[in-house]
Design an enzyme around this catalytic site. Structure first.
Site, PDB file in Angstrom:
ATOM      1  N   ASP A 134      27.449  11.168 -16.716  1.00  0.00           N
ATOM      2  CA  ASP A 134      28.338  12.774 -16.360  1.00  0.00           C
ATOM      3  C   ASP A 134      27.698  14.381 -16.728  1.00  0.00           C
ATOM      4  O   ASP A 134      25.804  13.415 -17.813  1.00  0.00           O
ATOM      5  CB  ASP A 134      30.024  12.999 -17.406  1.00  0.00           C
ATOM      6  CG  ASP A 134      31.335  13.299 -16.384  1.00  0.00           C
ATOM      7  OD1 ASP A 134      30.157  14.442 -15.841  1.00  0.00           O
ATOM      8  OD2 ASP A 134      31.860  13.373 -17.411  1.00  0.00           O
ATOM      9  N   ASP A 186      37.250  16.788 -10.518  1.00  0.00           N
ATOM     10  CA  ASP A 186      37.468  16.259 -11.779  1.00  0.00           C
ATOM     11  C   ASP A 186      38.996  16.820 -11.273  1.00  0.00           C
ATOM     12  O   ASP A 186      39.581  16.321 -11.837  1.00  0.00           O
ATOM     13  CB  ASP A 186      37.936  16.990 -13.043  1.00  0.00           C
ATOM     14  CG  ASP A 186      35.891  16.470 -13.863  1.00  0.00           C
ATOM     15  OD1 ASP A 186      35.682  15.482 -13.429  1.00  0.00           O
ATOM     16  OD2 ASP A 186      35.626  17.247 -14.659  1.00  0.00           O
TER      17      ASP A 186
END
Length: 726
Positions: A450, A516
């Site tokens: 990430d 997301d």
């Protein structure tokens, strides 16, 4: 694929694309034609075509020589648009006039050019090739051959487009709403998309497209350019009053970021160009190139359960074991433990950088969970955010100097975190040791990598010099070294979801987290336009919970699962809270996905140009066109009572096909009370009819979809004759 060189022209051909290069004289090559295949050209014919393509007229108000715009446009040639090379040596040598020393077209379907400017003390190596899928790609390396430091401000490589490319399309977006298309006229001037976020960006254009007016997925000539770089970058479309139109791209360099000492070199990222008749063909060239790489994922993409939206920071062994049990029951093949497993990480305010398993939460380490997951036959993956650091962490307290800054102040925090200076050898070594040790200890199969903030005032080292280029290069090296040490390790590029998606990071990763946002309606657009560059097997697409935590919208399981069905399928949902009915239904979708995975992840992606903006058609067609699966997606209410006919693109005109709904995507959400004949019992039609005339679409409720199965059965002529006899 072909390569023919006669005299001073080079004609490269591949998969319906031609690239015609003018290599006359000693200046850098220029592209005379990039687009549709010109056919076999030899000898005098090649010379005649090249002469016709290169011919210009001198007009008033211009320099007294024809302005030759090479792949790296030069001020010295009379070019007054955006220069290909920007830089200086204390104010001198700001303009180069490269002279070709050597041009080698012997290896592959391309050319390598070595050129120099002795006066400016610079040399250039240019690599340009036409790939097997018909992509043009090029990069350049600049070397300082002179005395003193040469400060490089920018290096831009370009490809021309014809004057009938009168519209531009690029993508923009934000966190949770990535990949939104925008179209406008290609007017005179420069349309510049410049990214200074230190990562590819949720608002990155992905592909800068120029095309004929009204182009769509299936019609109109289009030319697109992509910059394969995960740091700061720029792409532009430029049209001049002199009749030149081009696309260009390269790295955006911060002030003083590249200072070349004598003998030092800078290498640009690869710049890719794709031509097509319609966006589908343009996309297909990118997809074909990606699938042709030696390191492209070759095994079936494992159905993945990621724990984030199921547990967030709540790390509890019993809960996670129950979640793994539920995942295995519905058919998942990989279990990924997301954020929260390492020291001090009970929320997003602390712990980043402390890459040790939290002893308070995991007294036996992750071994009990890993053993349970593997006992279920699942692979195990783990979340990291290596490039970030919380000020509230042991690492920041021990090494505050490892935080990227200008030296005199700390940048503003984002998500309570700062950026770790991976360009520092000590920070790089720390990350390599920690990640490698954990991968080895737990035999980790997969890293979710990430990157949750932009790089603001990204200074590096004690002096705080601009460091985005060094940071990007160091992250690439770190990924490469981890994969070298741990063969078979897969890495996902996740960056606040879809903010690091480019062909640079995908040289060392196997998947991207597309967004997301797991809201299925938002995902329809996000995945549709991410697919402009990437094939579906590289796009993480998860089935979220009934109510999206990013939008609050509620969708049926069939709409959520059908939206994720074509990509690298996964689950982002607390299955322990799901009903038995929902788990059984999800298992049906996963089983169907596994059965069709070779087609979904190996076929040609197609998208229909339907006039109703609320009704989308997309699908995948087998390479031999013997089978196809389409999704009919209703994204909103339609202006008309009847949606009309939909055309199914990509089929063989000469073949006959049986068309029917495909379970489990055969329920849909129907307005109409009566079934259409083909929906109820299927029908047989020629491929030409399906792609030209189409079939009547069922009227669907908004936020619903239908899967359509199309299988070749016999030749179209016999089907037509039988229909006539009836």
């Amino acid at each position: 694929m072909g390569n023919r060189q006669f005299r001073d022209h080079l004609h490269l051909r591949s998969e319906g694309t031609s690239l015609l290069l003018d290599c006359t004289g000693d200046r850098l090559p220029r592209v005379l034609h990039w687009g549709a295949d010109l056919g076999e050209l030899t000898g005098a014919a090649l010379t005649a075509v090249a002469t016709a393509a290169a011919e210009t007229q001198l007009m008033s108000g211009t320099v007294d020589i024809p302005v030759q715009v090479g792949v790296l446009p030069e001020l010295s040639a009379g070019w007054l648009g955006t220069p290909g090379l920007s830089g200086h040596r204390d104010g001198r040598d700001f303009s180069a006039a490269f002279s070709v020393r050597e041009l080698d077209s012997s290896a592959g379907n391309g050319v390598v050019v070595d050129a120099t400017d002795k006066q400016a003390g610079l040399s250039l190596r240019l690599e340009l090739e036409l790939t097997a899928s018909g992509l043009v790609r090029q990069r350049a390396a600049l070397t300082n051959d002179g005395e003193g430091t040469f400060t490089l401000d920018g290096l831009l490589l370009t490809l021309p487009v014809p004057s009938h490319a009168t519209e531009l399309l690029d993508l923009t977006g934000r966190h949770l709403r990535e990949r939104a298309p925008q179209r406008h006229e290609f007017t005179e001037g420069t349309h510049l998309r410049e990214n200074r976020r230190g990562r590819t960006g949720a608002d990155a254009t992905l592909v800068q497209v120029a095309g004929e007016r009204g182009f769509g997925f299936r019609a109109g000539e289009v030319w697109g350019l992509h910059v394969a770089w995960s740091g700061n970058h720029r792409s532009l479309a430029e049209r001049t009053s002199g009749g030149v139109s081009l696309l260009g791209g390269g790295e955006t360099l911060l002030p003083g970021e590249i200072r070349l000492a004598p003998g030092a070199s800078y290498e640009s990222p690869w710049i890719y160009g794709s031509y097509g008749r319609g966006l589908d063909e343009l996309s297909g060239r990118f997809h074909g190139y990606m699938r042709g790489r030696e390191h492209h994922p070759g095994r079936p993409r494992p159905v993945t359960l990621n724990t984030w939206e199921a547990v967030y920071f709540r790390q509890d062994l019993d809960k996670l074991k129950a979640l793994a049990d539920a995942a295995a029951e519905v058919g998942a093949e990989r279990f990924v433990l997301d954020d929260g497993w390492f020291r001090h990480r009970r929320d997003d305010r602390a712990g980043l950088g402390d890459w040790y398993v939290d002893e308070g939460v995991w007294p036996e380490g992750l071994h009990p969970l890993v053993a349970h997951v593997r006992g279920l036959g699942l692979e195990f993956g783990l979340w990291f955010e290596p490039e970030m650091i919380n000020p509230d962490s042991d690492l920041a307290r021990a090494h505050p100097e490892w935080i990227m800054s200008t030296g005199g102040r700390t940048p503003p925090e984002q998500r309570h975190q700062q950026v770790l200076d991976v360009g520092r050898p000590e920070a790089y070594a720390y990350l390599l040791e920690r990640i490698s040790a954990l991968v080895a200890e737990y035999a980790i199969d997969y890293l979710k990598w990430d990157h949750n903030r932009d790089l603001v005032e990204a200074g590096s080292g004690p002096a705080g010099v601009a460091g985005v280029h060094a940071q990007t290069a160091a992250v690439y090296r770190l990924m490469d070294e981890l994969r070298l040490r741990h063969p078979g390790l897969e890495i996902e590029s996740c960056s606040s979801g879809g903010a690091r998606i480019d062909l640079g990071v995908l040289e060392r990763t196997d998947r991207v987290w597309t967004s997301d946002c797991n809201d299925a309606l938002e995902r329809q657009q996000i995945q549709r336009w991410t697919g402009l560059l990437l094939p579906p097997e590289l796009m993480g697409a998860h089935v979220g919970p009934p109510a999206s935590h990013t939008t609050g919208r509620t969708h049926t399981l069939d709409f959520r699962a059908g939206t994720a069905f074509f990509g690298h399928l996964g689950i982002e949902w607390d299955l322990t809270e799901a009903s038995r009915e929902d788990r059984d239904r999800l298992a049906e979708w996963i089983a169907a996905h596994k059965e069709l995975r070779p087609l979904l992840h190996g076929g040609t992606v197609v998208r229909g140009d339907h006039p109703d903006p609320a009704l989308w058609v997309h699908g995948v067609v087998a390479p031999d066109r013997s089978r196809a699966v389409y999704a009919l997606v209703q994204t909103a209410t339609s202006p008309n009572i009847s949606p009309g006919r939909i055309r199914l693109p990509g089929l063989d005109d000469a073949a006959g096909y049986r068309i029917s709904p495909l379970a489990p995507g055969d329920r849909g959400g129907r307005y109409a009370t009566e079934l259409l004949s083909w929906w109820g019992g299927g029908t047989e039609l020629p491929g030409r009819v399906l792609s030209t005339l189409g079939i009547q679409a069922p009227a669907l409720f908004p936020d619903s979809l239908l899967l359509i199965d199309v299988r070749a059965v016999r030749d179209a002529e016999n089907i037509a004759k039988e229909g006539t006899r009836r």
